[in-house]
Design a protein around this motif. Structure first.
Motif, mmCIF file in Angstrom:
data_model
loop_
_atom_site.group_PDB
_atom_site.id
_atom_site.type_symbol
_atom_site.label_atom_id
_atom_site.label_comp_id
_atom_site.label_asym_id
_atom_site.label_seq_id
_atom_site.Cartn_x
_atom_site.Cartn_y
_atom_site.Cartn_z
ATOM 1 N N ASP A 145 0.830 -1.208 0.000
ATOM 2 C CA ASP A 145 0.000 0.000 0.000
ATOM 3 C C ASP A 145 0.862 1.254 0.000
ATOM 4 O O ASP A 145 0.520 2.259 -0.631
ATOM 5 C CB ASP A 145 -0.926 0.013 1.219
ATOM 6 N N ALA A 176 -3.356 8.546 1.826
ATOM 7 C CA ALA A 176 -3.085 7.125 1.588
ATOM 8 C C ALA A 176 -1.731 6.749 2.166
ATOM 9 O O ALA A 176 -1.564 5.682 2.772
ATOM 10 C CB ALA A 176 -3.124 6.826 0.084
ATOM 11 N N VAL A 196 -2.017 6.541 6.096
ATOM 12 C CA VAL A 196 -2.644 5.307 6.580
ATOM 13 C C VAL A 196 -1.701 4.118 6.401
ATOM 14 O O VAL A 196 -1.567 3.273 7.290
ATOM 15 C CB VAL A 196 -3.978 5.051 5.842
ATOM 16 N N PHE A 247 -14.203 1.269 6.747
ATOM 17 C CA PHE A 247 -13.732 0.756 5.463
ATOM 18 C C PHE A 247 -14.147 1.646 4.298
ATOM 19 O O PHE A 247 -13.397 1.794 3.330
ATOM 20 C CB PHE A 247 -14.241 -0.665 5.235
ATOM 21 N N GLY A 284 -11.643 4.203 4.303
ATOM 22 C CA GLY A 284 -10.355 3.594 3.981
ATOM 23 C C GLY A 284 -10.217 3.273 2.509
ATOM 24 O O GLY A 284 -9.153 3.460 1.914
ATOM 25 N N ASN A 285 -11.283 2.798 1.917
ATOM 26 C CA ASN A 285 -11.275 2.471 0.484
ATOM 27 C C ASN A 285 -11.084 3.731 -0.351
ATOM 28 O O ASN A 285 -10.388 3.716 -1.374
ATOM 29 C CB ASN A 285 -12.584 1.769 0.112
ATOM 30 N N LEU A 321 -9.493 6.445 0.671
ATOM 31 C CA LEU A 321 -8.116 6.907 0.839
ATOM 32 C C LEU A 321 -7.141 6.071 0.016
ATOM 33 O O LEU A 321 -6.172 6.585 -0.540
ATOM 34 C CB LEU A 321 -7.719 6.847 2.311
ATOM 35 N N LYS A 322 -7.404 4.787 -0.064
ATOM 36 C CA LYS A 322 -6.485 3.890 -0.763
ATOM 37 C C LYS A 322 -6.639 3.976 -2.273
ATOM 38 O O LYS A 322 -5.647 4.007 -3.002
ATOM 39 C CB LYS A 322 -6.721 2.453 -0.294
ATOM 40 N N ILE A 329 -7.966 2.938 10.511
ATOM 41 C CA ILE A 329 -8.767 2.914 9.296
ATOM 42 C C ILE A 329 -8.524 1.592 8.563
ATOM 43 O O ILE A 329 -7.376 1.230 8.312
ATOM 44 C CB ILE A 329 -8.401 4.086 8.363
ATOM 45 N N THR A 389 -8.424 -0.406 5.273
ATOM 46 C CA THR A 389 -8.304 -0.088 3.852
ATOM 47 C C THR A 389 -8.268 -1.337 2.975
ATOM 48 O O THR A 389 -8.308 -1.221 1.753
ATOM 49 C CB THR A 389 -7.009 0.710 3.579
ATOM 50 N N ASN A 390 -8.207 -2.507 3.594
ATOM 51 C CA ASN A 390 -7.984 -3.748 2.855
ATOM 52 C C ASN A 390 -9.253 -4.596 2.861
ATOM 53 O O ASN A 390 -9.814 -4.882 3.922
ATOM 54 C CB ASN A 390 -6.824 -4.515 3.513
#
Length: 461
Positions: A139, A148, A151, A215, A218-219, A221-222, A393, A395-396
């Motif tokens: 990441d 991103a 995190v 999530f 998080g999604n 941000l990623k 957070i 993100t996965n």
């Protein structure tokens, strides 16, 4: 297989650690028990076998008497390295030919080519860090924005792992007490306080619920926020895209239907990556090519996380706006109505438009209201408490799925407690929860899981 039972590999691997292609320098990485001796066999300079860890040495790489390149060799002696094995990094000139020649020599001396993500996989298996931290490495490499990056850094340093391991430790305590009860099944004893267990499960579910809810953010941000700009032809969508991107990305024309397909690019707004998509104008048309563009626009609306509906305030009345927004029909995602060309409006009925929906007024061509638009976009994706750095957070997607499985297993524990279920069934449900949590950090792993994760890494990582 957990990461504490792994025995160090007997083979030595090699890969290019920097991006392929010509550049000032390239870095070739070796890891394994023979990494230093293999490099020493082709290196002319100091005897690398006699040098301490974390030192850099100048010399040449030679194929017999032929000098391949002048290089710097960095040594990391086990266990003080990324993989905990002997690691050597050769910094050479960034010629594809030189890189291939050096790697060919290394292979001839007994190394093999690394698989995707194998360096990080070895670091995980050798106990350098857990699975969430290993995934955070990928990441971090892929991070395209400051948030991103923030995190990924926090997860790579173990922030998420600490929280998951704390949840698991609390549950293991009760699991052990219930397992102990099963050993004394005939004596009808209870070592685990059922009321305390119920309180703990409620507490854990509350923490997991917060992680699951994070999530969505998080999604974003990623992967960034897919933001589609829609509206009628000549509303100024292409002009707005150009202003947001600060470049002439889209063709601007007074002729309706100029944009036949979607145009996509991305920018970072205060650390959040937005992927803007300028679409063909939404209208009925007999032009087959333009009609295909309109259809693709509707597909992009379905795929987007955020929709900007841009309209020419001089062409669309408040009543028309109400009709257009109803026809757009996007109740499940943020929709931002933006009135363009306010600089050309003689009598602007702000209140009438605001009565229909919250409307932001801009003049894209003159960059009026663009700063306010960016702030509205940030609020639309709801950054929550991320800016404080206080919250974990998720993100996965793999972590999210495991947390959901944990939550469902804990639900079964609560139902069992409410129904007076025997200890063996409670123990089974608790084990399911522990297994799901263990999969997140890598305390519980399978070969298929590891293959799936590390195959997505780049070769040199």
């Amino acid at each position: 297989m957990g990461n504490t039972t792994y025995l160090h590999s007997t083979d030595t691997i090699v890969a290019l650690a920097t991006a392929a292609g010509k550049g000032a320098i390239s870095v070739i990485r070796l890891s394994g028990p023979q990494a230093i001796s293999i490099c020493n066999a082709i290196f002319s300079g100091k005897n690398l076998l006699e040098q301490p860890s974390h030192t850099i040495h100048f010399g040449t790489i030679r194929d017999g008497a032929r000098v391949v390149d002048e290089v710097l060799v960095s040594l990391f002696v086990a266990p003080h390295s990324y993989t905990t094995e002997n690691v050597v990094e050769i910094s050479c000139h960034g010629s594809d030919y030189i890189v291939q020649e050096i790697i060919k020599l290394i292979l001839q001396k007994g190394a093999r080519l690394a698989q995707a993500g194998e360096f990080t996989k070895r670091a995980f298996l050798n106990g350098k860090f857990d699975l969430t931290q290993a995934e955070a490495v990928a990441d971090l490499i892929a991070a395209d924005s400051s948030k991103a990056h923030e995190v990924a850094i926090k997860q790579m340093r173990g922030g998420f792992s600490v929280e998951i391991k704390a949840l698991r430790a609390q549950l293991i305590h009760f699991a052990s007490l219930i397992e102990l009860e099963l050993d004394f099944g005939e004596e009808d004893v209870e070592f685990a306080d059922r009321a305390a267990l119920e309180n703990l499960v409620h507490h854990l579910q509350n923490l997991i619920r917060n992680l699951l809810q994070s999530f969505t953010l998080g999604n974003v941000l990623k992967n960034g926020v897919a933001t589609v700009i829609v509206g009628k032809p000549n509303a100024g969508k292409s002009t707005l895209l150009n202003v947001l991107l600060n470049e002439e990305k889209a063709i601007v024309s007074d002729t309706p239907g100029t944009t036949r397909d979607f145009i996509e690019d991305e920018i970072s707004i205060e650390g959040i990556l937005f992927r803007f998509i300028d679409t063909a104008g939404l209208r009925e048309t007999q032009d087959k090519v333009e009609a295909m563009g309109v259809e693709r626009s509707r597909q992009k609306i379905e795929e987007a996380a955020l929709v900007i509906y841009l309209f020419d305030v001089n062409e669309l009345t408040p009543a028309d706006l109400a009709t257009e927004l109803a026809a757009l029909n996007v109740p499940d995602k943020p929709l931002l109505a933006v009135a363009n060309k306010v600089d050309l409006a003689a009598d602007l009925e702000v209140a009438a438009y605001q009565a229909i929906a919250p409307v932001l007024f801009i003049a894209a061509a003159d960059k009026i209201g663009i700063t306010e638009l960016k702030q509205h976009l940030l609020r639309a994706v709801n950054q929550g408490d991320l800016t404080t750095g206080a919250n974990t957070i998720v993100t996965n997607l793999r972590h999210y799925a495991s947390l959901e499985q944990t939550y469902q297993a804990l639900d079964a524990v609560l139902q069992g407690l409410a129904n007076g279920t025997t200890g063996d069934f409670l123990a089974s449900d608790i084990r399911r929860a522990l297994y799901a949590l263990g999969e997140i950090t890598g305390d519980i792993t399978t070969d298929d899981l590891l293959e799936n994760i590390f195959s997505k890494f780049c070769i040199g990582k």
